[in-house]
Design a protein around this motif. Structure first.
Motif: not given
Length: 290
Positions: A237-243, A45-58
């Motif tokens: 951070s979404a690492c600039p090395g990708g995978d 029964g939890w509730q999603k209260v927020d979300e944040v998108i982290v852009p690539p290389r940022d």
């Protein structure tokens, strides 16, 4: 004359010395394990209260109140993330990757905790689910979610390549924290610290002992889930090395965004209490403070 590594004379009892069994530095038998069934039950029964998108290389920051959950989710393609955590009330209390490694090992998964820096030394977050826990350790000794690396940074990049690169994870985290706090980059940079390398597959080579990385096994839909033991300020951070299959500071590697989701349960886990900071009085061998 100084001997090169590996050129020292081997003693007659070398075999016996190598056969001495190891001793675990920090046995954790005295630590109460996290009550994972209680944590998982709190998700009902939890509730999603927020979300944040982290852009690539940022990087981006996010807040998680004590008693809530957060997930780091792969949403478009294989992508590694570098995670920093601070106490919401005091940035001097931050994630201590070295002590976490000493207590739980080189790579983290379900049931492991992220511990805070001295003199606080308390659990900041507990890993409650890991969709990559099937990976284990591969034939090269690689595994995921490591606390052995630091974070890619422009200083090491400059040292090894002679060039400046501004989207290393250290720089990304510094910018994100500065924007969050509305403070100068130079003022917040010392608060950026060694990370949990989320989704990164790493290990040490058997012959030279060098830190290695290989293509992350993460795929869209995979996630690493945490329970916030204290009020947290996070930065990812979404690492600039990708995978991280080839290099980790690159404008060429294929990179993807990451998603952070925050969930608030109807009630905290049964029996859960937010941990207090270390009870050590801080005397360090001198008279205990009054």
């Amino acid at each position: 004359m100084k001997l090169e590594k590996g050129e020292g004379p081997e003693p007659l009892d070398s075999g016996a010395r190598r056969k001495i069994p190891p001793v675990i530095c920090y046995p954790t038998d005295s630590l109460a394990p996290p009550d994972l069934p209680a944590y998982r039950a709190a998700r009902d029964g939890w509730q999603k209260v927020d979300e944040v998108i982290v852009p690539p290389r940022d990087a981006r920051t996010f807040e998680v109140p004590a008693g809530s959950f957060f997930r780091i989710v792969s949403i478009e393609g294989p992508q590694v993330g570098d995670l920093n955590l601070w106490s919401m009330q005091d940035l001097k209390e931050r994630f201590f990757s070295g002590k976490t490694r000493a207590l739980h090992g080189t790579h983290l998964s379900t049931g492991d905790r992220l511990w805070s820096s001295l003199p606080y030394l308390r659990p900041m977050a507990t890993i409650t689910q890991d969709t990559l826990d099937w990976y284990g350790f591969d034939e090269w000794g690689g595994s995921v979610h490591d606390v052995i690396g630091t974070r890619c940074d422009p200083y090491t990049h400059r040292l090894l390549s002679g060039h400046d690169y501004h989207h290393c994870c250290h720089s990304n985290l510094t910018r994100a924290l500065a924007h969050r706090l509305h403070r100068p980059l130079a003022e917040v940079e010392p608060a950026v610290h060694d990370v949990l390398n989320v989704f990164m597959c790493t290990g040490f080579t058997r012959d030279t002992g060098q830190y290695f990385m290989k293509a992350s096994p993460v795929r869209p839909g995979d996630f690493l889930e945490f329970f916030a033991e204290i009020d947290l300020l996070g930065a990812l951070s979404a690492c600039p090395g990708g995978d991280c299959s080839s290099e980790h500071s690159s404008d060429v590697a294929a990179c993807h965004p990451l998603l952070v989701e925050i969930y608030r349960p109807k009630a905290p886990p049964v029996g859960w209490v937010s941990p207090a900071r270390s009870a050590y009085h801080g005397g360090h061998g001198e008279e205990a403070p009054s």
